[in-house]
Write an enzyme that holds these catalytic residues in place. Structure first.
Site, PDB file in Angstrom:
ATOM      1  N   LYS A  85       0.853  -1.199   0.000  1.00 48.56           N
ATOM      2  CA  LYS A  85       0.000   0.000   0.000  1.00 48.56           C
ATOM      3  C   LYS A  85       0.887   1.246   0.000  1.00 48.56           C
ATOM      4  O   LYS A  85       1.753   1.404   0.866  1.00 48.56           O
ATOM      5  CB  LYS A  85      -0.917   0.003   1.225  1.00 48.56           C
ATOM      6  CG  LYS A  85      -2.031  -1.031   1.129  1.00 48.56           C
ATOM      7  CD  LYS A  85      -2.875  -1.042   2.378  1.00 48.56           C
ATOM      8  CE  LYS A  85      -3.789   0.152   2.482  1.00 48.56           C
ATOM      9  NZ  LYS A  85      -4.584   0.110   3.741  1.00 48.56           N
TER      10      LYS A  85
HETATM   11  O1  G3P Z   1      -7.882   0.918   4.886  1.00 50.83           O
HETATM   12  C1  G3P Z   1      -7.980   2.304   5.172  1.00 50.83           C
HETATM   13  C2  G3P Z   1      -8.823   2.473   6.328  1.00 50.83           C
HETATM   14  O2  G3P Z   1      -8.302   1.651   7.345  1.00 50.83           O
HETATM   15  C3  G3P Z   1      -9.049   3.835   6.892  1.00 50.83           C
HETATM   16  O3  G3P Z   1     -10.164   3.646   7.679  1.00 50.83           O
HETATM   17  O4  G3P Z   1     -11.716   3.883   9.525  1.00 50.83           O
HETATM   18  O5  G3P Z   1      -9.374   4.763   9.752  1.00 50.83           O
HETATM   19  O6  G3P Z   1     -11.020   5.893   8.251  1.00 50.83           O
HETATM   20  P1  G3P Z   1     -10.581   4.615   8.867  1.00 50.83           P
END
Ligand code: G3P
Length: 224
Positions: A85
């Site tokens: 990533k």
């Molecule tokens: O994979 C990206 C994701 O983990 C971001 O998620 O919930 O931290 O906005 P969040």
């Protein structure tokens, strides 16, 4: 549409893999640090649980050079289906092109706009990860961003897939599915909420009750 689990928690991963046909697991530095474990040991543990399903692991470096070194180090220690990533920063776009030539699987991440996804696709990304809930939090309409990215990829005949990420509720996942995303990555709480409904449980209870009333407790079809 592929479902992936956005988690590095071994128990969550084990339980989800036991029930659902997940395509893989995605992580980021914040998700990793929550587990308070040695980084590479944790990745190896995840691999042993998921087999050869996809594992998406994020670099930490912020310069192209450091991203390349992080990616090489991850590939050296993690076998199987691996996607590195890379955030869609200036350094990231540059790193993606170099890593692509070196045969890495690439997931472009931290995407907030359709053009960032299109540029990442041009840089060789296999997946692009728009952050739906974080976009909603700035009133940017996360589902629309996903919809525009899928339209752009289809319109321009690109094989790069959309991996919609960052969800806080089931409705967001449902709407990106309708918008044509190729895949989603969701936390364990959202995954179970997507799959379950109390009326399903009530229906099953009623079937069992009716059956037991006629044939007796504990009688299943196989022991009639
Ligand atoms: O994979 C990206 C994701 O983990 C971001 O998620 O919930 O931290 O906005 P969040």
């Amino acid at each position: 549409m592929l479902y992936m689990l956005d988690s590095a928690n071994i128990e969550e991963i084990r339980k989800a893999c036991d029930v659902f046909p997940l395509a893989g697991v995605t992580t980021n530095p914040s998700i990793i640090t929550r587990e308070k474990k040695d980084f590479f040991s944790l990745l190896k543990e995840i691999r042993s649980v998921i087999g050869n399903k996809m594992m998406h692991v994020q670099v930490l470096g912020t310069t192209t050079e450091d991203m390349l070194k992080d990616a090489a180090s991850i590939r050296e220690k993690v076998d199987g289906s691996l996607f590195i990533k890379i955030p869609v920063s200036d350094a990231g776009y540059k790193a993606m092109q170099i890593l692509k030539k070196d045969g890495f699987g690439i997931t472009a991440t931290a995407i907030y706009t359709p053009q960032q996804a299109l540029i990442a696709a041009n840089c060789g990304a296999d997946f692009t990860a728009p952050y739906v809930n974080r976009i909603d939090n700035i009133s940017g309409m996360g589902v629309n961003v996903v919809s525009m990215i899928t339209d752009l990829f289809n319109l321009h005949g690109l094989s790069t897939r959309v991996l919609a990420a960052s969800f806080k509720n089931v409705q967001q996942v449902h709407e990106v599915a309708l918008a044509g995303t190729h895949s989603v990555t969701v936390g364990a709480d959202i995954l179970w909420k997507l799959a379950r409904h109390p009326l399903t449980d009530m229906s099953v209870e009623q079937f069992t009750k009716d059956w037991n009333a006629q044939y007796g407790e504990g009688k299943c079809i196989y022991n009639m």
